[in-house]
Write a protein that holds these residues in place. Structure first.
Motif, PDB file in Angstrom:
ATOM      1  N   GLN A   2       0.920  -1.191  -0.117  1.00  0.00           N
ATOM      2  CA  GLN A   2       0.035  -0.046   0.021  1.00  0.00           C
ATOM      3  C   GLN A   2       0.973   1.341  -0.094  1.00  0.00           C
ATOM      4  N   SER A   3       1.966   1.153   0.496  1.00  0.00           N
ATOM      5  CA  SER A   3       2.999   2.444   0.592  1.00  0.00           C
ATOM      6  C   SER A   3       3.526   2.537  -0.867  1.00  0.00           C
ATOM      7  N   LEU A   4       3.378   1.814  -1.505  1.00  0.00           N
ATOM      8  CA  LEU A   4       3.785   1.877  -2.952  1.00  0.00           C
ATOM      9  C   LEU A   4       2.787   2.079  -3.797  1.00  0.00           C
ATOM     10  N   GLY A   5       1.684   2.431  -3.238  1.00  0.00           N
ATOM     11  CA  GLY A   5       0.370   3.082  -3.984  1.00  0.00           C
ATOM     12  C   GLY A   5      -0.645   2.183  -4.765  1.00  0.00           C
ATOM     13  N   TYR A   6      -0.338   0.874  -4.395  1.00  0.00           N
ATOM     14  CA  TYR A   6      -1.176  -0.189  -4.801  1.00  0.00           C
ATOM     15  C   TYR A   6      -2.259  -0.523  -3.915  1.00  0.00           C
ATOM     16  N   ILE A   7      -3.869  -0.115  -3.958  1.00  0.00           N
ATOM     17  CA  ILE A   7      -4.732  -0.080  -3.426  1.00  0.00           C
ATOM     18  C   ILE A   7      -5.998  -0.365  -4.214  1.00  0.00           C
ATOM     19  N   PRO A   8      -6.098  -1.534  -4.852  1.00  0.00           N
ATOM     20  CA  PRO A   8      -7.106  -1.567  -5.935  1.00  0.00           C
ATOM     21  C   PRO A   8      -8.592  -1.120  -5.457  1.00  0.00           C
ATOM     22  N   ALA A   9      -8.942  -1.598  -3.992  1.00  0.00           N
ATOM     23  CA  ALA A   9     -10.078  -1.056  -3.669  1.00  0.00           C
ATOM     24  C   ALA A   9     -10.511   0.566  -3.937  1.00  0.00           C
ATOM     25  N   LEU A  10      -9.217   1.242  -3.797  1.00  0.00           N
ATOM     26  CA  LEU A  10      -9.505   2.691  -3.925  1.00  0.00           C
ATOM     27  C   LEU A  10      -9.212   3.264  -5.346  1.00  0.00           C
ATOM     28  N   GLY A  11      -9.050   2.386  -6.145  1.00  0.00           N
ATOM     29  CA  GLY A  11      -8.822   2.777  -7.532  1.00  0.00           C
ATOM     30  C   GLY A  11      -7.261   2.999  -7.887  1.00  0.00           C
ATOM     31  N   LEU A  12      -6.410   2.724  -6.980  1.00  0.00           N
ATOM     32  CA  LEU A  12      -4.913   2.804  -6.874  1.00  0.00           C
ATOM     33  C   LEU A  12      -4.379   1.524  -7.528  1.00  0.00           C
ATOM     34  N   GLU A  13      -3.816   1.471  -8.823  1.00  0.00           N
ATOM     35  CA  GLU A  13      -3.402   0.060  -9.090  1.00  0.00           C
ATOM     36  C   GLU A  13      -1.932   0.330  -9.886  1.00  0.00           C
ATOM     37  N   ASP A  14      -1.255   1.482  -9.542  1.00  0.00           N
ATOM     38  CA  ASP A  14       0.054   1.656 -10.248  1.00  0.00           C
ATOM     39  C   ASP A  14       1.105   1.450  -9.151  1.00  0.00           C
ATOM     40  N   VAL A  44      -2.329   9.582  12.559  1.00  0.00           N
ATOM     41  CA  VAL A  44      -3.191  10.741  12.141  1.00  0.00           C
ATOM     42  C   VAL A  44      -3.496  10.714  10.709  1.00  0.00           C
ATOM     43  N   GLU A  45      -2.251  10.410   9.845  1.00  0.00           N
ATOM     44  CA  GLU A  45      -2.407  10.371   8.448  1.00  0.00           C
ATOM     45  C   GLU A  45      -3.333   9.263   7.863  1.00  0.00           C
ATOM     46  N   TYR A  46      -3.346   8.048   8.722  1.00  0.00           N
ATOM     47  CA  TYR A  46      -4.156   7.091   8.324  1.00  0.00           C
ATOM     48  C   TYR A  46      -5.723   7.071   8.750  1.00  0.00           C
ATOM     49  N   LEU A  47      -5.898   8.119   9.748  1.00  0.00           N
ATOM     50  CA  LEU A  47      -7.331   8.592   9.993  1.00  0.00           C
ATOM     51  C   LEU A  47      -7.781   9.457   9.015  1.00  0.00           C
ATOM     52  N   ASN A  48      -6.972  10.099   8.051  1.00  0.00           N
ATOM     53  CA  ASN A  48      -7.419  11.124   7.047  1.00  0.00           C
ATOM     54  C   ASN A  48      -8.871  10.723   6.703  1.00  0.00           C
ATOM     55  N   PRO A  49      -9.698  11.562   6.437  1.00  0.00           N
ATOM     56  CA  PRO A  49     -11.070  11.181   5.858  1.00  0.00           C
ATOM     57  C   PRO A  49     -11.045  10.737   4.339  1.00  0.00           C
ATOM     58  N   ASP A  50     -10.006  11.424   3.653  1.00  0.00           N
ATOM     59  CA  ASP A  50      -9.632  11.269   2.304  1.00  0.00           C
ATOM     60  C   ASP A  50      -8.710   9.731   2.266  1.00  0.00           C
ATOM     61  N   LEU A  51      -9.320   8.723   1.851  1.00  0.00           N
ATOM     62  CA  LEU A  51      -8.721   7.481   1.777  1.00  0.00           C
ATOM     63  C   LEU A  51      -7.663   7.429   0.724  1.00  0.00           C
ATOM     64  N   GLN A  52      -7.689   8.472  -0.303  1.00  0.00           N
ATOM     65  CA  GLN A  52      -6.714   8.500  -1.055  1.00  0.00           C
ATOM     66  C   GLN A  52      -4.921   9.062  -0.453  1.00  0.00           C
ATOM     67  N   HIS A  53      -4.991   9.363   0.982  1.00  0.00           N
ATOM     68  CA  HIS A  53      -4.060   9.483   1.560  1.00  0.00           C
ATOM     69  C   HIS A  53      -3.491   8.492   2.569  1.00  0.00           C
ATOM     70  N   ARG A  54      -4.157   7.150   2.251  1.00  0.00           N
ATOM     71  CA  ARG A  54      -3.783   5.947   2.928  1.00  0.00           C
ATOM     72  C   ARG A  54      -2.359   5.629   2.471  1.00  0.00           C
ATOM     73  N   PRO A  55      -2.068   5.748   1.266  1.00  0.00           N
ATOM     74  CA  PRO A  55      -0.441   5.321   1.009  1.00  0.00           C
ATOM     75  C   PRO A  55       0.646   6.437   1.720  1.00  0.00           C
ATOM     76  N   TYR A  56       0.356   7.690   1.940  1.00  0.00           N
ATOM     77  CA  TYR A  56       1.221   8.292   2.553  1.00  0.00           C
ATOM     78  C   TYR A  56       1.408   7.628   4.084  1.00  0.00           C
TER      79      TYR A  56
END
Length: 290
Positions: A30-42, A242-254
């Motif tokens: 996930q830290s490398l930006g691969y989270i298919p459930a969020l539309g992040l597949e690269d 705190v970053e993990y709890l960000n309402p914007d799930l696109q911040h999950r990789p950060y």
């Protein structure tokens, strides 16, 4: 049949290891930006690159390193002194050893409560100083908790880590003191010089291993920085949460990238510890072979 019974006893530990490793691998992916459930597949390293451009992230890293380094070095110094007192005073007994061990068994959340009760501006220490007339008001007591320097966090870690260092090093230091230390004293060297030139140098590998363990733990631990730390800057584990709890799930990789940084640093500490252990074992074997 007995062999299979032994494997069966190992099964719970193996399952826990598999669950732990699967979580670590999932976090790294996930830290490398691969989270298919969020539309992040690269797969990409941009999240690592971006967090290192954030001033707040760099402040968090520096704060965590500061807390871990100061608490670990101070704990090693005072832990060695406690250990030396126990090793030199051969009649200390098991009760003293158990008393030294007690803080190790106390959870970090309870240690945080103790620190708040004693060192806060409304705590026992400020009340005692006010009652003794040493300060004009309880508010005059220096704010040791929830400050940017992490003083309260360091105090709590010291309460836990000094006994750990003493307990970790005690067996080796007692053995050295009882053999080579006594031989040195029999040759006319006083106890202080014997400790300084014989016992302490031979015990330093164990002290350094204890330092690595508590440094890695205090760098990546969450409870005390969360309970006793300032709002800003936050320690790195708190910043990642705190970053993990960000309402914007696109911040999950950060958040996972921050966890990846902590993982790499703790793995480096674990590798160093492993090398030291192998060096110690190799040295012992070499001495025996010689």
């Amino acid at each position: 049949m007995k062999r299979w019974a032994a494997y069966a006893l190992l099964l719970p530990g193996i399952l826990l290891d598999v669950l732990f490793l699967s979580g670590v691998v999932n976090a790294l992916v996930q830290s490398l930006g691969y989270i298919p459930a969020l539309g992040l597949e690269d797969f990409t390293v941009k999240y690592y690159l971006e967090i290192f451009t954030r001033p707040q992230f760099l402040q968090s890293v520096l704060l965590s390193v500061w807390i871990a380094l100061v608490s670990s070095v101070t704990a090693c110094v005072f832990g060695v002194l406690v250990c030396a007192a126990l090793a030199l005073k051969k009649g200390a007994g098991r009760s003293v050893g158990q008393l030294v061990r007690l803080p190790i068994l106390v959870p970090h959340t309870v240690a945080a409560l103790f620190v708040i009760m004693i060192f806060s501006q409304s705590g026992l220490l400020s009340r005692a100083l006010f009652a003794a007339g040493l300060i004009g008001a309880q508010e005059s007591f220096p704010p040791l908790l929830f400050n940017a320097g992490g003083i309260g966090i360091i105090v709590a870690y010291l309460w836990k880590e000094i006994p750990f260092v003493a307990y970790f090093v005690l067996a080796l230091m007692s053995s050295v003191s009882a053999t080579l230390g006594e031989a040195s004293e029999n040759l006319g060297v006083n106890k202080f010089k014997t400790f300084l030139h014989v016992t302490l140098p031979l015990s330093m590998p164990a002290v350094f291993k204890a330092f690595i363990i508590i440094f890695a733990f205090s760098f990546g631990a969450y409870e005390l920085p969360y309970l006793l730390g300032a709002t800003l800057p936050r320690a790195l584990p708190v910043e990642a949460y705190v970053e993990y709890l960000n309402p914007d799930l696109q911040h999950r990789p950060y958040a996972m990238a921050m966890n990846g940084v902590m993982l790499l640093l703790t793995l480096g500490a674990a590798l160093l510890y492993y090398r030291l252990m192998n060096g110690s074992v190799g040295g012992v074997r070499g001495d025996k072979d010689g």
